[in-house]
Design an enzyme around this catalytic site. Structure first.
Site, PDB file in Angstrom:
ATOM      1  CD  GLU A   1       6.115   2.556  -0.766  1.00 39.24           C
ATOM      2  OE1 GLU A   1       5.724   1.520  -0.185  1.00 39.24           O
ATOM      3  OE2 GLU A   1       7.169   3.155  -0.471  1.00 39.24           O
TER       4      GLU A   1
ATOM      5  CD  GLU B   1      11.689   6.577   0.041  1.00 38.08           C
ATOM      6  OE1 GLU B   1      11.780   6.063   1.162  1.00 38.08           O
ATOM      7  OE2 GLU B   1      11.733   5.927  -1.015  1.00 38.08           O
TER       8      GLU B   1
END
Lengths: 282, 478
Positions: A162, A167
């Site tokens: 990932e 974010e």
């Protein structure tokens, strides 16, 4: 599937490496064969979201629900939203993709939002992935622009890898972070670095979030600042970013382990605006 | 800027942009230079371009202590010196609180390039400073902004007071205001220090949410010829640390608007003048952002006030009248639980006020030390008074059987109640009727030395009210 990250300091040699790369970045005017960054200039995917009210289904899939159907209720992080493909949660307008989190009772959830991904529609190993985004703000918001590895060979997370390009938690309106998860370094053990903007915020301005990803390296940048490089030396496990294509995900989560739940001051609805998503190859 | 093929292209384009902009700026003849200094510094290690007084105290006659202000060479967040404020105890003979302003030395400063007032502060204890801000100049205070109740730490911490709309601050003299007492420390004095006090352009003061009327949408009756004020002004910002900060901006930061200029006009001070019959909605914007909250006013014409009382003030004990000084009253609406349905209470109309009761069954005016001990006031000794005056205006059509029972309660060694019945036939719709009722007519009221409750009761049986909506005014004994 993303799990809570912790921030790990880069090693001194990596910091030096970044500084050197930044130096090359800002001083060179012509493409230099010896550079290992900024060499992905072959545009292979571009969505400018230019048709109002129409999300391009040739590129984007919707993940629907609260994760229960996928076997990960709360999407693995105790998130509070129910994802839909309704225009109230995802649409295009004036050249932007709008992902809007609403506070409403919906199929047992208190919030709705949207999560778009390109699985089996656009997947790629290596390249430059970037998007120009304006984020929401407030306690409980958790927007992200990230990549997951293809799992058609039966591998499961975190083996598939990932790459979280960007974010943010809504109660930190000047800070974003980029992270990788893999075997031995997932969730709370993931490898991450945050970047804090000066004199600007993520919710008042658009910023360009991107990575340049090649064999044995992932470079993270925001606007014109390269702020991190992650290489196999930085991860305490197998490097899983050289062996499979990854697909793109854009979402706005509400609540969950990382940001915590919204509070009385959190404003709903709010929207993540995406001006464009672009992917380049060498 | 949609085509960014590579990062050094961005840099290149930015550089080019800067060059182009710089060129235009140099050549333009439209450039207007600010008339006033753009310096944002207020106190760094010494006051910066402030008046010789440096600190201008609130009026000592109002209790402000002018002695507790100074500078401290032993404490500083940066550099050598900070501002030191010693907050006095409430009983300090030199004044029970401390506060005041800093004024610009010249004709004011151009603060349009900033988005916040910031400073570092530290307390001798974790006390609260009641008020900080800017824009107060002890003159017009036109662009005053305050932030209330900042919590001190015993280490240095940075505080931000966002500027609601800096474009208004082209010539501001009020550089800083503070006020501090010992509410948060149980009356114990404390010290706090302020350093690096300046206006800054943070770039992270965001998400403005202005409000008027505390964010409520108010519907209200109004009367032609009267004036109301836009109240409950605030603005919330989200700052860099993710916290929301609320400030109270002066009305002059807002652009007020009336939806019907034949009914109501509103000026930049937030004064609403009712000038005609009809309905108008008052709304506002602050720096282009619509304020939450509004007031929908409906004017049915001029208000018909009750006749002005004629008794001389010396002979009157007034419960409620604009003509006299009222005695302390704890409640104009008793809100007796659980059976009282009556709503309403004091209703300001222009610069006067009346009492409006709606949904009446019964309601009391409470002025004793028995029913609500926490709000005790002295009852009335009416031993040497002989009459109760009251003006009543019924706000609905009167019907046969309507009645209004007035009851006075005396809180002597035993409670005694005297009653006087007004029949509906004695009252009028939309018109004032004056009553001068001999206290001797309140049957059952033997002792008048501690009268503490006036009850209005329109019921003609249990849970069976008759008249529901009344105005009352000029309630006094004489």
């Amino acid at each position: 599937m993303k799990l809570k990250r912790n921030t790990k300091e880069m090693r001194v040699c990596s910091v030096f490496g970044v500084s050197l790369l930044s130096f090359l970045f800002f001083t060179s005017c012509n493409t230099d064969e010896t550079q290992t960054v900024a060499t992905f200039d072959n545009l292979v995917l571009e969505d400018n979201f230019d048709i109002d009210g129409q999300i391009n289904r040739d590129i984007w899939n919707f993940d629907i629900g609260d994760g229960a159907a996928q076997g990960i209720p709360g999407w693995g992080n105790n998130e509070l939203q129910y994802y839909t493909d309704r225009p109230e949660n995802a649409t295009t307008e004036n050249g932007y993709l709008l992902i809007t989190a609403q506070q409403e009772d919906f199929n047992g959830a208190q919030y709705t939002s949207a999560r778009l991904q390109t699985k089996n529609k656009f997947q790629q190993l290596y390249g430059r992935f970037e998007a120009r985004i304006r984020l929401p703000y407030g306690q409980g918001y958790w927007p992200a622009f990230w990549l997951l590895g293809d799992d058609s060979d039966g591998s499961i997370w975190p083996r598939i890898g990932e790459i979280d390009i960007m974010e943010n938690v809504g109660d930190e309106p000047t800070t974003i972070f980029g992270t990788v998860h893999g075997p031995g370094y997932s969730g709370a053990e993931s490898i991450s670095k945050s970047y804090t903007l000066q004199n600007t915020r993520v919710d008042t301005e658009f910023h360009i979030y991107g990575i340049e990803w090649g064999p044995n390296y992932i470079n993270y940048y925001i606007d014109d600042v390269l702020y991190n490089q992650i290489t196999p030396e930085d991860v305490p496990g197998e490097w899983v970013f050289n062996d499979r294509p990854f697909y793109i995900i854009l979402n706005v989560a509400v609540g969950g382990n990382l940001p915590g739940p919204p509070n009385a001051e959190t404003e709903f609805p709010q929207t993540m605006l995406v001006d464009y998503v672009r992917v380049y190859q060498r | 800027m949609k085509i960014n093929r590579s990062i050094h292209n961005i840099v290149f384009v930015f550089t080019l942009l800067c060059l182009v902009v710089s060129c235009e700026r140099g050549l333009s003849e439209d450039v207007q230079f600010a008339t006033f200094p753009k310096n944002g510094d207020i106190f760094i290690d010494a006051p910066v371009s402030l008046t010789d007084e440096f600190f201008v105290s609130f009026d000592p006659a109002g209790g402000a202590n002018p002695d507790g202000f100074g500078t401290d060479n032993n404490e500083a967040f940066q550099g050598t010196t900070s501002i030191r404020v010693d907050v006095p105890a409430p009983n300090d003979p030199a004044g029970g609180f401390i506060g005041g302003i800093f004024l610009d030395r010249g004709d004011g400063r151009d603060l349009t390039g900033f988005d916040a007032l910031t400073f570092w502060a530290k307390g001798s204890t974790t006390a609260t400073v009641g008020l900080v801000g800017f824009g107060t100049d002890f003159d017009q205070n036109k662009f005053a902004v305050t932030r209330e109740n900042i919590q001190l730490s015993t280490d240095w911490r940075k505080y931000t007071v966002p500027i609601p709309d800096a474009s208004k601050l082209v010539q501001e003299k009020g550089m800083f205001i503070f006020s501090a007492g010992t509410n948060s420390t149980n009356g114990f004095g404390f010290t706090f220090w302020i350093d690096e006090l300046r206006f800054e352009n943070l770039g992270t003061v965001a998400q403005p949410r202005p409000r008027i009327f505390d964010g409520q949408d108010i519907v209200q009756q109004a009367f032609t010829g009267t004036t109301l004020n836009v109240s409950g002004l605030s603005q919330i910002f989200n700052i860099a640390d993710g916290s929301n900060v609320e400030v109270s901006p002066a009305p002059a930061y807002f652009n007020f608007e009336s939806s019907n200029l034949d009914v109501a006009i509103v000026n930049e001070s937030g004064e609403i003048q009712i000038i005609g019959e009809g309905t108008a909605t008052i709304t506002a914007q602050l720096n282009g952002v619509a304020a939450q909250g509004s007031m929908e006013l409906t004017s049915v014409g001029s208000f018909n006030f009750a006749p002005t009382p004629t008794q001389s003030p010396e002979s009157v004990v007034s419960l409620f009248s604009d003509a006299y000084t009222d005695i302390p009253v704890s409640r104009y609406n008793s809100f007796f639980e659980p059976f009282q349905t009556t709503l309403g209470g004091v209703l300001p109309i222009g610069n006067q006020s009346i009492i409006s009761y709606t949904n009446l069954n019964f309601v009391g005016i409470v002025f004793n030390d028995v029913i609500f001990p926490a709000e005790a006031v002295s009852p009335v000794n009416a031993t040497n008074l002989n009459t109760l005056h009251i003006d009543i205006n019924v706000q609905e059509a009167l019907q046969a059987g309507d009645r209004l029972l007035l009851q006075l309660t005396n809180y002597g060694s035993t409670e005694t109640v005297g009653s006087y019945l007004i029949n509906g036939s004695e009252l009028q719709q939309d018109a004032w009727v004056s009553f001068d009722i001999p206290l001797s007519s309140f049957s059952g009221l033997s002792d008048r030395s501690r009268i503490g409750l006036l009850l209005f009761n329109s019921e003609d049986g249990p849970a069976s009210p008759t008249i529901s909506n009344i105005f009352v005014d000029n309630i006094y004994f004489y």
